[in-house]
Enzyme design. Sequence first.
Site, mmCIF file in Angstrom:
data_model
loop_
_atom_site.group_PDB
_atom_site.id
_atom_site.type_symbol
_atom_site.label_atom_id
_atom_site.label_comp_id
_atom_site.label_asym_id
_atom_site.label_seq_id
_atom_site.Cartn_x
_atom_site.Cartn_y
_atom_site.Cartn_z
ATOM 1 N N LYS A 156 45.485 -14.116 19.807
ATOM 2 C CA LYS A 156 46.028 -14.039 21.165
ATOM 3 C C LYS A 156 44.907 -13.724 22.148
ATOM 4 O O LYS A 156 44.779 -12.610 22.653
ATOM 5 C CB LYS A 156 47.153 -12.996 21.248
ATOM 6 C CG LYS A 156 48.495 -13.576 20.841
ATOM 7 C CD LYS A 156 49.632 -12.608 20.986
ATOM 8 C CE LYS A 156 50.261 -12.604 22.348
ATOM 9 N NZ LYS A 156 51.100 -13.770 22.625
HETATM 10 C C1 LIG Z 1 51.432 -19.363 21.777
HETATM 11 C C2 LIG Z 1 52.435 -18.485 21.140
HETATM 12 N N1 LIG Z 1 53.061 -18.903 20.035
HETATM 13 C C3 LIG Z 1 53.985 -18.140 19.424
HETATM 14 C C4 LIG Z 1 54.336 -16.907 19.919
HETATM 15 C C5 LIG Z 1 55.324 -16.052 19.194
HETATM 16 O O1 LIG Z 1 54.642 -15.013 18.552
HETATM 17 P P1 LIG Z 1 55.342 -13.630 18.247
HETATM 18 O O2 LIG Z 1 56.571 -13.974 17.475
HETATM 19 O O3 LIG Z 1 54.373 -12.895 17.417
HETATM 20 O O4 LIG Z 1 55.648 -13.008 19.543
HETATM 21 C C6 LIG Z 1 53.721 -16.442 21.078
HETATM 22 C C7 LIG Z 1 54.083 -15.132 21.643
HETATM 23 O O5 LIG Z 1 53.398 -14.189 21.506
HETATM 24 C C8 LIG Z 1 52.738 -17.234 21.690
HETATM 25 O O6 LIG Z 1 52.112 -16.802 22.790
#
Ligand SMILES: Cc1ncc(COP(=O)(O)O)c(C=O)c1O
Length: 307
Positions: A156
């Site tokens: 992230k």
């Molecule tokens: C690009 C992206 N994909 C998927 C997700 C889903 O991830 P998570 O379930 O860990 O929040 C997120 C959110 O954080 C995201 O920013």
Amino acid sequence: MSDVKYMSLDGKVVPAADARIHILSPAVKYATNVFEGIRGYWNQARNEMFLFRLTEHLERMRFSMKVMRFAERFTVERMRDAILELIRANGTREDTYVRLYAFVDEPDGEMTATGPVRMAIAATPRGGRGRGNKGAHCAVSSWARIADHSLPPRIKCVANYNNSRLAWMQAKADGYDNVILLTAAGKVSEGPGACVVLVRDGVPITPSLTSDILESVTRRTLIEIFPETFDRAVVERDVGRSELYAAEEAFFCGTGHEILPIFSIDRHPVGSGELGHLTMAVQKRYFSLVRGESDDHAEWRTPVYGG
Ligand SMILES: Cc1ncc(COP(=O)(O)O)c(C=O)c1O
């Protein structure tokens, strides 16, 4: 920014207005900045807020710092303590969204600066979307998803979200409200801030971890709860674009999006174009889990106040 009194900077609770960084910090100049989004769900009956899968989010945060070669990687305990202290200081007793950042903040630092690494946290009231009949009308983007060997979506990193932004803004300009990106090889990847699950012949299918997606905590949660709740496993594999048009149900899953039904893709209705049975059942199970409506999977919830 909503009107919370405090934010957290370098592990200390400070008045929100005092949480500032240098305009020429690498975090601003080069997006040398990684983050996590974590939800806290307020449970009125138990008079408690639960942070969902906090440890998994913090472990992913450490992985993001590692890949970005930050000089310091905060421990899970340090990040957890700072988040808990902040929410308690604000005294928030409603659904909350926690944003945790780690960034390089050497004034006018170089692109390759690795420190000092600083930590900032905001925890602002934000209601869960909840169950129900709202759903997304999606385009498949003409922007390709960034690739693992260029700007890895597995972490992230703030910079990644400009790829999401380009795709989402284009979709909105074209009259859609959300978007699905394909990999450079043309396989289904993910949404701008959520993973994608489709259902074909009753089988839940989601793009594999090599489809240039974030290793989503919610996706992992669904993979764990599907066999125990719905007596079937989620299939992780490459997904072709036209399979999106063949799906009888589809939904986004993610901390922010929660379980968001997808009603149409490129104007093709998904199934009946309304909330599907399995999606509704997944929503019910997910919201019960995150809010701590039973003791099921208590290990996934960190209580903020009582313990
Ligand atoms: C690009 C992206 N994909 C998927 C997700 C889903 O991830 P998570 O379930 O860990 O929040 C997120 C959110 O954080 C995201 O920013």
